[in-house]
Write an enzyme that holds these catalytic residues in place. Structure first.
Site, PDB file in Angstrom:
ATOM      1  N   ARG A   1     -13.400  -7.942   0.179  1.00  0.00           N
ATOM      2  CA  ARG A   1     -12.452  -7.895   1.305  1.00  0.00           C
ATOM      3  C   ARG A   1     -11.904  -6.471   1.460  1.00  0.00           C
ATOM      4  O   ARG A   1     -11.544  -5.821   0.489  1.00  0.00           O
ATOM      5  CB  ARG A   1     -11.308  -8.873   1.040  1.00  0.00           C
ATOM      6  CG  ARG A   1     -10.230  -8.912   2.144  1.00  0.00           C
ATOM      7  CD  ARG A   1      -9.022  -8.089   1.777  1.00  0.00           C
ATOM      8  NE  ARG A   1      -7.951  -8.176   2.769  1.00  0.00           N
ATOM      9  CZ  ARG A   1      -6.939  -7.320   2.823  1.00  0.00           C
ATOM     10  NH1 ARG A   1      -6.842  -6.338   1.949  1.00  0.00           N
ATOM     11  NH2 ARG A   1      -6.011  -7.435   3.738  1.00  0.00           N
ATOM     12  N   VAL A   2     -11.882  -5.986   2.687  1.00  0.00           N
ATOM     13  CA  VAL A   2     -11.326  -4.661   2.960  1.00  0.00           C
ATOM     14  C   VAL A   2     -10.194  -4.817   3.967  1.00  0.00           C
ATOM     15  O   VAL A   2     -10.356  -5.498   4.980  1.00  0.00           O
ATOM     16  CB  VAL A   2     -12.411  -3.709   3.516  1.00  0.00           C
ATOM     17  CG1 VAL A   2     -11.802  -2.355   3.868  1.00  0.00           C
ATOM     18  CG2 VAL A   2     -13.535  -3.524   2.508  1.00  0.00           C
ATOM     19  N   GLY A   3      -9.056  -4.189   3.681  1.00  0.00           N
ATOM     20  CA  GLY A   3      -7.905  -4.272   4.587  1.00  0.00           C
ATOM     21  C   GLY A   3      -7.868  -3.088   5.541  1.00  0.00           C
ATOM     22  O   GLY A   3      -8.882  -2.422   5.783  1.00  0.00           O
TER      23      GLY A   3
ATOM     24  N   THR B   1       0.847  -1.192   0.000  1.00  0.00           N
ATOM     25  CA  THR B   1       0.000   0.000   0.000  1.00  0.00           C
ATOM     26  C   THR B   1       0.877   1.234   0.000  1.00  0.00           C
ATOM     27  O   THR B   1       1.896   1.255   0.687  1.00  0.00           O
ATOM     28  CB  THR B   1      -0.835   0.029   1.302  1.00  0.00           C
ATOM     29  OG1 THR B   1      -1.693  -1.103   1.278  1.00  0.00           O
ATOM     30  CG2 THR B   1      -1.650   1.296   1.433  1.00  0.00           C
TER      31      THR B   1
ATOM     32  N   GLY C   1       1.263  -3.714   4.867  1.00  0.00           N
ATOM     33  CA  GLY C   1       1.521  -5.082   5.323  1.00  0.00           C
ATOM     34  C   GLY C   1       0.221  -5.864   5.331  1.00  0.00           C
ATOM     35  O   GLY C   1      -0.695  -5.554   4.564  1.00  0.00           O
TER      36      GLY C   1
END
Ligand code: ASP
Length: 318
Positions: free
Chosen positions: A178-180, A150, A202
């Protein structure tokens, strides 16, 4: 004083553009948006914006966020498809009092109404990466969750305003929806102009377990230097995760305080970052953790050249 710091070598060109703006009395919001857009627009960076790697359904779903450290205005989009610059949409959303974080179709509808540029973000090159990975997964049963990075930044302008922002395509081969951590305030980013800001890259699922960007800002508020705050937050979370869960995912953090002092910590080999301040030309560093302390080394010209060469090397279907 002014300054900007960002995760990964890929931010270097954006950081240079932002430093021009900041050196010419520009605003931390404009500078950080310009810097992130530069990364989103460059198709050879395969984890942010155009050219980002797709989810397991071969769709590029992007997450991005923007925060203003003066007002705490915060905007974010998650799992958004087919828009050129998610960071600009997130910044625009930060002006909203409510509904400032939107996902998927809701985010796309907002972006469309506001006139943001539509673009198919899936490149031919990303398709080849996808097909090759599908083949590897079938043949070797390797984990699909690799090949991510990112871009996360913290910026300080001459007037003392600070901002933080992120943009990512998330994990390669992630599940649809999916969300990080990247669009999640306190995890992927946080900034308070009276203290400083931090941003993460990460494994989102693990970074979120420590609300790690907020934790770094909290430590700086207690008086810690950004470097000490990053080292403590990363070591503590890494240790806790290993104790409780047997392992810790990748955790890499960058931070800057309101004086323009900066810090970086990571639990991986080969983390790179870029920084520029009123006192320092845009510089790319490589860092590694040795006994709980991070040692930063200026990246050699050879390393920088090699990096670009590998990113842009022709790619063939296996
Ligand atoms: N943190 C991002 C995510 O989990 C990925 C990365 O930074 O590499 O979506």
């Amino acid at each position: 004083m002014w300054g900007i710091i960002a995760t990964w070598r890929m931010a270097a060109e954006g950081i240079s553009e932002a430093s021009e703006i900041l050196a010419n009395h520009g605003d931390a919001g404009d500078a950080i948006e310009t810097a992130i857009k530069a990364v989103e627009d460059f198709e050879y960076y395969k984890s942010v914006g155009y050219g980002g790697l797709p989810n397991e359904e071969m769709e590029v779903e992007l997450d991005a966020a923007f925060m203003d450290g003066d007002t705490f205005d915060m905007g974010a989009v998650a799992a958004i498809k087919d828009f050129a610059n998610p960071i600009s949409i997130a910044r625009r959303l930060s002006q909203e009092k409510v509904n400032s974080m939107l996902v998927a179709e809701g985010a796309e509808k907002f972006a469309h109404k506001e006139g943001f540029e539509r673009k198919n973000m899936l490149t031919e090159r990303a398709k080849i990466h996808f097909k090759n990975r599908m083949k590897e997964v079938r043949e070797q049963e390797i984990k699909p969750y690799s090949g991510h990075d990112t871009v996360g930044m913290v910026c300080l302008d001459e007037f003392g305003k600070m901002t933080s922002a992120t943009s990512t395509s998330g994990l390669f081969m992630k599940k649809k929806g999916r969300v990080g951590d990247s669009p999640i305030v306190g995890s992927g980013f946080y900034v308070d102009s009276q203290v400083g800001g931090a941003s993460a890259t990460g494994l989102g699922e693990d970074l979120m377990k420590g609300c790690i960007s907020y934790e770094i800002v909290r430590l700086m508020k207690e008086g810690m230097h950004p470097q000490a705050a990053c080292e403590k937050a990363v070591c503590d979370l890494d240790r806790e995760l290993k104790q409780r869960r047997g392992k810790a995912g990748d955790l890499s953090l960058i931070a800057m305080n309101h004086k323009g002092e900066w810090g970086v910590a990571t639990n991986i080999e080969g983390f790179s970052f870029a920084v520029a301040t009123a006192l320092q030309e845009p510089t790319v560093y490589l860092t590694k953790m040795i006994d709980g302390k991070c040692v930063h080394e200026v990246a050699s010209q050879e390393w920088l050249d090699q990096y670009m060469k590998t990113r842009m090397a022709p790619l063939e279907e296996k």
